[in-house]
Enzyme design. Sequence first.
Site, PDB file in Angstrom:
ATOM      1  CB  SER A  91      -0.909   0.014   1.228  1.00 48.42           C
ATOM      2  OG  SER A  91      -1.471   1.302   1.363  1.00 48.42           O
ATOM      3  CG  ASP A 147      -5.056   2.871   0.599  1.00 50.25           C
ATOM      4  OD1 ASP A 147      -6.039   2.119   0.569  1.00 50.25           O
ATOM      5  OD2 ASP A 147      -3.927   2.506   0.968  1.00 50.25           O
ATOM      6  CG  MET A 156      -8.164   7.755   2.111  1.00 54.24           C
ATOM      7  SD  MET A 156      -7.386   7.740   3.730  1.00 54.24           S
ATOM      8  CE  MET A 156      -6.532   6.160   3.663  1.00 54.24           C
ATOM      9  CG  HIS A 213      -9.267   0.718  -0.644  1.00 51.52           C
ATOM     10  ND1 HIS A 213      -8.692   0.481   0.595  1.00 51.52           N
ATOM     11  CD2 HIS A 213     -10.597   0.776  -0.422  1.00 51.52           C
ATOM     12  CE1 HIS A 213      -9.644   0.425   1.512  1.00 51.52           C
ATOM     13  NE2 HIS A 213     -10.802   0.612   0.923  1.00 51.52           N
ATOM     14  CG  MET A 225     -11.212   3.887   1.827  1.00 52.70           C
ATOM     15  SD  MET A 225      -9.633   3.822   2.687  1.00 52.70           S
ATOM     16  CE  MET A 225      -8.522   3.859   1.304  1.00 52.70           C
ATOM     17  CG  MET A 261     -11.758  -2.020   4.922  1.00 59.69           C
ATOM     18  SD  MET A 261     -10.152  -1.680   4.157  1.00 59.69           S
ATOM     19  CE  MET A 261      -9.260  -0.856   5.469  1.00 59.69           C
ATOM     20  CG  ASP A 299      -6.358  -2.350   3.031  1.00 57.01           C
ATOM     21  OD1 ASP A 299      -5.272  -2.142   3.599  1.00 57.01           O
ATOM     22  OD2 ASP A 299      -6.960  -1.508   2.338  1.00 57.01           O
TER      23      ASP A 299
HETATM   24  C1  DX5 Z   1      -6.300   2.131   5.356  1.00 51.84           C
HETATM   25  C2  DX5 Z   1      -5.887   1.740   3.949  1.00 51.84           C
HETATM   26  C3  DX5 Z   1      -4.828   0.718   3.905  1.00 51.84           C
HETATM   27  C4  DX5 Z   1      -3.556   1.107   4.606  1.00 51.84           C
HETATM   28  C5  DX5 Z   1      -3.019  -0.129   5.221  1.00 51.84           C
HETATM   29  O1  DX5 Z   1      -7.467   2.852   5.311  1.00 51.84           O
HETATM   30  O2  DX5 Z   1      -6.986   1.238   3.214  1.00 51.84           O
HETATM   31  O3  DX5 Z   1      -4.562   0.286   2.579  1.00 51.84           O
HETATM   32  O4  DX5 Z   1      -2.586   1.678   3.793  1.00 51.84           O
HETATM   33  O5  DX5 Z   1      -1.894   0.205   5.941  1.00 51.84           O
HETATM   34  P1  DX5 Z   1      -1.244  -0.785   7.002  1.00 51.84           P
HETATM   35  O6  DX5 Z   1      -0.832  -2.030   6.265  1.00 51.84           O
HETATM   36  O7  DX5 Z   1      -0.108   0.013   7.511  1.00 51.84           O
HETATM   37  O8  DX5 Z   1      -2.276  -1.083   8.049  1.00 51.84           O
HETATM   38 ZN    ZN Z   2      -6.534   0.252   1.286  1.00 51.75          ZN
END
Ligand code: DX5
Ligand code: ZN
Length: 250
Positions: free
Chosen positions: A25, A52, A54, A83, A85, A154, A192
């Site tokens: 990620s 990711d 967001m 991904h 979000m 998640m 994830d």
């Molecule tokens: C969190 C993200 C993840 C994040 C995971 O909202 O969707 O992809 O980067 O990071 P780690 O592996 O550090 O928990």
């Molecule tokens: Zn993610």
Amino acid sequence: MAVGSYQATVFRRQPEHMPLKIAPSLLSADFARLGEEIAAAERGGADLLHVDIMDGHFVPNLTMGPPVVKSIKRVATVPLDVHLMIEEPDRYIPAFVECGAAMISVHVEVLPHLHRTLQLIKSLGAKAGVVLNPATPVIAIEEVAADVDHVLVMSVNPGFGGQTFIPRSESKIRAVRKLLDAAGNRAPVEVDGGVDLTNAARIVRAGAEILVAGQAIFGTGDPARATRALREVCNAFVGVDGPGALRRDG
Ligand code: DX5
Ligand code: ZN
């Protein structure tokens, strides 16, 4: 049978039973050196790059938009696993596909017309995945179980890297695998959040085939080595426990 040949058999069997994919990620990468970080993860054997997105509404954090994804695509040699979000993902899905997303995952929590969104993603030529937050029950995706290309579980509440894996996620991975199998769908389960060397093997045993990891890879200072280590810890588990370990027991 000699131990060597026994293990060789196990490793040969692995791809058909558990085609494990490691998806670093980029959220935990150094954004000022994104190209180098990507190259290091790919050197370590990354199968996908997890990106990711967001919006500061669905999750309390902001990251990047299509222009950055486009730049990532220019240097990446493995597919981009995007991904989303964000609220109203339908508005942005075409832009992310256009910028090079091979896989798009959308959250069931923001989608009253999930089936339509999955069809939209597929119609644009990307793989369509659905994401479940920790508090969202597996039953929320029962009606689309035959339609998804992957399901992302998640294992932390989305928004930030470096959080601790929520233990209950393990049984949820099993439940999602069971749901997909019952629907006759071989789509992989992706996990994830909080994935690291201490829990990766258990997560794979529960039925996950795509492991996302941010801090465990980019937080180490040596992403190539950390990516390799994550795969090795899963392979070692396969070698130690034998083919029975690959059976899904949920
Ligand atoms: C969190 C993200 C993840 C994040 C995971 O909202 O969707 O992809 O980067 O990071 P780690 O592996 O550090 O928990
Ligand atoms: Zn993610």
